[in-house]
Design a protein around this motif. Structure first.
Motif, PDB file in Angstrom:
ATOM      1  N   ALA A  16       0.927  -1.161   0.044  1.00  0.00           N
ATOM      2  CA  ALA A  16      -0.043   0.028  -0.127  1.00  0.00           C
ATOM      3  C   ALA A  16       1.004   1.186  -0.172  1.00  0.00           C
ATOM      4  O   ALA A  16       1.850   1.178   0.828  1.00  0.00           O
ATOM      5  CB  ALA A  16      -0.863  -0.149   1.166  1.00  0.00           C
ATOM      6  N   THR A  17       0.531   2.347  -0.955  1.00  0.00           N
ATOM      7  CA  THR A  17       1.472   3.550  -1.113  1.00  0.00           C
ATOM      8  C   THR A  17       0.832   4.559  -0.776  1.00  0.00           C
ATOM      9  O   THR A  17      -0.341   4.915  -1.157  1.00  0.00           O
ATOM     10  CB  THR A  17       2.108   3.469  -2.507  1.00  0.00           C
ATOM     11  N   SER A  18       1.228   5.478   0.046  1.00  0.00           N
ATOM     12  CA  SER A  18       0.735   6.786   0.304  1.00  0.00           C
ATOM     13  C   SER A  18       0.698   7.761  -1.019  1.00  0.00           C
ATOM     14  O   SER A  18       1.774   7.648  -1.640  1.00  0.00           O
ATOM     15  CB  SER A  18       1.337   7.579   1.702  1.00  0.00           C
ATOM     16  N   ILE A  19      -0.235   8.550  -1.246  1.00  0.00           N
ATOM     17  CA  ILE A  19      -0.233   9.263  -2.343  1.00  0.00           C
ATOM     18  C   ILE A  19      -0.727  10.739  -2.051  1.00  0.00           C
ATOM     19  O   ILE A  19      -1.593  10.779  -1.077  1.00  0.00           O
ATOM     20  CB  ILE A  19      -0.965   8.675  -3.494  1.00  0.00           C
ATOM     21  N   LEU A  20      -0.460  11.596  -2.908  1.00  0.00           N
ATOM     22  CA  LEU A  20      -1.153  12.854  -2.976  1.00  0.00           C
ATOM     23  C   LEU A  20      -1.574  12.871  -4.310  1.00  0.00           C
ATOM     24  O   LEU A  20      -1.102  12.303  -5.290  1.00  0.00           O
ATOM     25  CB  LEU A  20      -0.552  14.098  -2.668  1.00  0.00           C
ATOM     26  N   TYR A  21      -3.060  13.413  -4.619  1.00  0.00           N
ATOM     27  CA  TYR A  21      -3.429  13.126  -5.890  1.00  0.00           C
ATOM     28  C   TYR A  21      -4.740  14.045  -6.292  1.00  0.00           C
ATOM     29  O   TYR A  21      -4.958  14.925  -5.578  1.00  0.00           O
ATOM     30  CB  TYR A  21      -4.262  11.860  -6.100  1.00  0.00           C
ATOM     31  N   MET A  22      -4.947  14.500  -7.519  1.00  0.00           N
ATOM     32  CA  MET A  22      -6.046  15.139  -8.107  1.00  0.00           C
ATOM     33  C   MET A  22      -6.786  14.260  -8.741  1.00  0.00           C
ATOM     34  O   MET A  22      -6.365  13.339  -9.387  1.00  0.00           O
ATOM     35  CB  MET A  22      -5.365  16.263  -8.937  1.00  0.00           C
ATOM     36  N   ARG A  23      -8.165  14.567  -8.680  1.00  0.00           N
ATOM     37  CA  ARG A  23      -9.272  13.369  -9.483  1.00  0.00           C
ATOM     38  C   ARG A  23     -10.085  14.247 -10.260  1.00  0.00           C
ATOM     39  O   ARG A  23     -10.265  15.380 -10.276  1.00  0.00           O
ATOM     40  CB  ARG A  23     -10.023  12.967  -8.227  1.00  0.00           C
ATOM     41  N   ARG A  24     -10.340  13.444 -11.573  1.00  0.00           N
ATOM     42  CA  ARG A  24     -11.444  13.988 -12.249  1.00  0.00           C
ATOM     43  C   ARG A  24     -12.578  12.909 -12.400  1.00  0.00           C
ATOM     44  O   ARG A  24     -12.091  11.574 -12.236  1.00  0.00           O
ATOM     45  CB  ARG A  24     -10.979  14.193 -13.673  1.00  0.00           C
TER      46      ARG A  24
END
Length: 150
Positions: free
Chosen positions: A10-18
């Motif tokens: 499992a990997t921690s992420i920062l993200y943007m979504r559409r």
């Protein structure tokens, strides 16, 4: 096409979504995301394109696509209000290595069901399909399609 199986943690992420039909707008989100992460050293990082929904069973207007960067807890994030934080689920993934061009991404997406069947794998529909862009591969015009398997 190079194919292998990997176990992801499992990997921690920062993200943007559409949310909407998968396609050209995903590329637009990727470009916008890359502009926003300018303050983060991404040369040693992996960027992900994450397709959370199966467009064959989810209405196209409801399909979720994230562009993400793996992060550690001690990193300073520029303009944190522009990002969401989450995790990519761990587990086994069939990883397909292919050229990093729009048409090739589409071909990989179309071909993986037959490859899964030929290799005797079953897709895990509870986890997303992931495009993985590791800099060492992007520099060679390559990327990876990671299909969750049971």
């Amino acid at each position: 096409m190079d194919i292998r199986v990997e176990r992801f943690e499992a990997t921690s992420i920062l993200y943007m979504r559409r949310v909407g039909e998968y396609g050209r707008e995903n590329n637009t989100l990727m470009s916008r995301f890359k502009e926003k992460i300018q303050g983060i050293n991404t040369n040693q990082k992996t960027i992900y394109g994450i397709a959370w929904d199966n467009p064959q069973i989810t209405p196209s207007e409801a399909c979720r696509y994230d562009v993400a960067l793996e992060i550690t807890s001690d990193e300073t994030i520029p303009e944190p209000n522009d990002f969401l934080f989450g995790k990519i689920p761990g587990g086994h993934y069939m990883v397909l290595l292919f050229p990093h061009f729009t048409n090739d991404v589409q071909k990989a997406m179309e071909s993986f069901p037959a490859i899964l069947q030929a290799k005797g794998y079953t897709m895990d529909g509870a986890r997303p399909i992931i495009e993985r862009y590791r800099q060492v591969l992007v520099d060679k015009d390559l990327c990876e399609l990671c299909v969750p398997i049971l």
